[in-house]
Design a protein around this motif. Structure first.
Motif, mmCIF file in Angstrom:
data_model
loop_
_atom_site.group_PDB
_atom_site.id
_atom_site.type_symbol
_atom_site.label_atom_id
_atom_site.label_comp_id
_atom_site.label_asym_id
_atom_site.label_seq_id
_atom_site.Cartn_x
_atom_site.Cartn_y
_atom_site.Cartn_z
ATOM 1 N N UNK A 51 81.758 60.180 42.136
ATOM 2 C CA UNK A 51 80.331 60.250 41.861
ATOM 3 C C UNK A 51 79.946 59.045 41.005
ATOM 4 N N UNK B 223 75.638 72.547 34.772
ATOM 5 C CA UNK B 223 76.604 71.809 33.969
ATOM 6 C C UNK B 223 75.926 71.317 32.693
ATOM 7 N N UNK C 73 70.770 57.715 32.325
ATOM 8 C CA UNK C 73 69.690 58.699 32.298
ATOM 9 C C UNK C 73 69.475 59.459 33.584
ATOM 10 N N UNK C 74 70.391 59.336 34.529
ATOM 11 C CA UNK C 74 70.209 59.971 35.834
ATOM 12 C C UNK C 74 71.296 60.999 36.096
ATOM 13 N N UNK C 75 71.119 61.739 37.183
ATOM 14 C CA UNK C 75 72.128 62.707 37.592
ATOM 15 C C UNK C 75 73.282 62.028 38.302
ATOM 16 N N UNK C 76 74.157 62.839 38.870
ATOM 17 C CA UNK C 76 75.325 62.310 39.569
ATOM 18 C C UNK C 76 75.016 62.132 41.047
ATOM 19 N N UNK D 284 76.355 68.155 30.028
ATOM 20 C CA UNK D 284 77.034 66.873 29.846
ATOM 21 C C UNK D 284 76.594 66.252 28.538
ATOM 22 N N UNK E 52 67.272 66.104 30.108
ATOM 23 C CA UNK E 52 67.847 65.745 28.804
ATOM 24 C C UNK E 52 67.177 66.597 27.738
ATOM 25 N N UNK F 258 72.739 69.401 33.961
ATOM 26 C CA UNK F 258 72.734 69.033 35.374
ATOM 27 C C UNK F 258 72.821 70.288 36.240
ATOM 28 N N UNK G 16 62.244 66.618 33.147
ATOM 29 C CA UNK G 16 63.308 65.625 33.023
ATOM 30 C C UNK G 16 63.724 65.455 31.560
ATOM 31 N N UNK G 17 62.780 65.651 30.666
ATOM 32 C CA UNK G 17 63.061 65.546 29.234
ATOM 33 C C UNK G 17 62.423 66.754 28.554
ATOM 34 N N UNK H 176 72.606 66.497 28.260
ATOM 35 C CA UNK H 176 71.994 66.441 29.590
ATOM 36 C C UNK H 176 72.453 67.690 30.332
ATOM 37 N N UNK I 77 75.887 68.660 45.320
ATOM 38 C CA UNK I 77 74.796 67.691 45.240
ATOM 39 C C UNK I 77 74.028 67.952 43.954
ATOM 40 N N UNK I 78 73.846 66.889 43.186
ATOM 41 C CA UNK I 78 73.292 67.028 41.848
ATOM 42 C C UNK I 78 71.819 66.645 41.779
ATOM 43 N N UNK I 79 71.119 67.317 40.880
ATOM 44 C CA UNK I 79 69.770 66.905 40.521
ATOM 45 C C UNK I 79 69.822 65.777 39.503
ATOM 46 N N UNK I 80 68.651 65.266 39.094
ATOM 47 C CA UNK I 80 68.593 64.131 38.172
ATOM 48 C C UNK I 80 68.910 64.499 36.729
ATOM 49 N N UNK I 81 68.912 65.808 36.435
ATOM 50 C CA UNK I 81 69.238 66.230 35.078
ATOM 51 C C UNK I 81 68.021 66.416 34.202
#
Lengths: 110, 115
Positions: A35, B35, A40-43, B37, B111, B90, B9-10, B88, B105-109
């Motif tokens: 990955x 998750x 600042x982004x996801x995986x 992180x 924070x 996820x 997102x934040x 973060x 498959x991951x989202x943008x997270x």
């Protein structure tokens, strides 16, 4: 227990090849993944390899798996500045969980 | 495009003030994961839903809860955030099958900052 190890940093020059290495401990892993995570982004899933394969190529990416040594590598050909990111190796356990390494930060210098 | 979306997102919250993070997916995947992180660390699985079945990791603090009202949505509730919960978060989804990998498959997270 399960453990995935990666070196933390790698620095290359633009146009060179990058090789990111990973070792894992669980021989029952079914799939191994790479990955990419930008700041600042996801995986982002880059590629994966089934545990009974030893190589997979996808455009600039080549994955090599040495199952005997439990060693996985990701080679990025013609590395670009846009490849700068953290690269996570992960192994998929039988129950479907992913075990991640701590990530290798790739820095690409112009 | 099919995707995993996380909102916000934040997120900034105060110490002890409950907060909810949201994840939605258009992939129609039956498994959803959360998750945590922390900086310079690997993502750590908190829990996952296999359809409606909730699976908590043994070391996930009781402070963290999750809800999945339907296939598309999953929420992470932090009942009393502490400073150590700043991270973060996820969300990921997957659709296990017999003949193909259970790729996540991951989202943008999101924070989370705790003041």
């Amino acid at each position: 227990g399960e453990d995935v190890e990666q070196s933390l940093f790698l620095s290359v020059r633009e146009g060179d090849s990058s090789v990111i290495n990973c070792t894992y401990t669980d021989s029952s892993s079914t799939y191994l993944y790479w990955y990419k995570q930008e700041p600042g982004a996801g995986l982002q899933l880059l590629t994966y390899i089934f545990s009974n394969m030893d190589m997979k190529q996808d455009q600039r990416l080549t994955v090599l798996l040495n199952k005997k040594d439990k060693h996985l590598s990701l080679r990025i050909a013609d590395t670009q500045t846009g490849d700068s990111a953290i690269y996570f190796c992960a192994e998929s356990m039988l129950e479907g969980n992913l075990i991640f390494g701590k990530g290798t930060k790739l820095s690409v210098k112009p | 495009d099919a995707m995993v979306i996380q909102n916000p997102r934040y997120q900034v919250t105060q110490f002890g003030k409950p907060v909810t993070l949201s994840c939605s997916q258009t992939l129609n995947h039956n498994v959803m994961y959360w998750y945590q992180q922390k900086s310079s660390q690997a993502p750590k699985l908190l829990f996952h839903y296999y359809d409606k079945d909730f699976n908590n990791e043994a070391d996930t603090p009781d402070n963290f809860q999750s809800r999945r009202p339907n296939t598309s949505f999953c929420f992470l509730d932090i009942r009393s955030p502490g400073l150590g919960d700043a991270a973060m978060y996820l969300c990921a989804t997957s659709r296990p099958g017999e003949f193909y990998p259970d790729t996540q498959y991951f989202g943008p997270g999101t924070r989370l900052t705790v003041l």
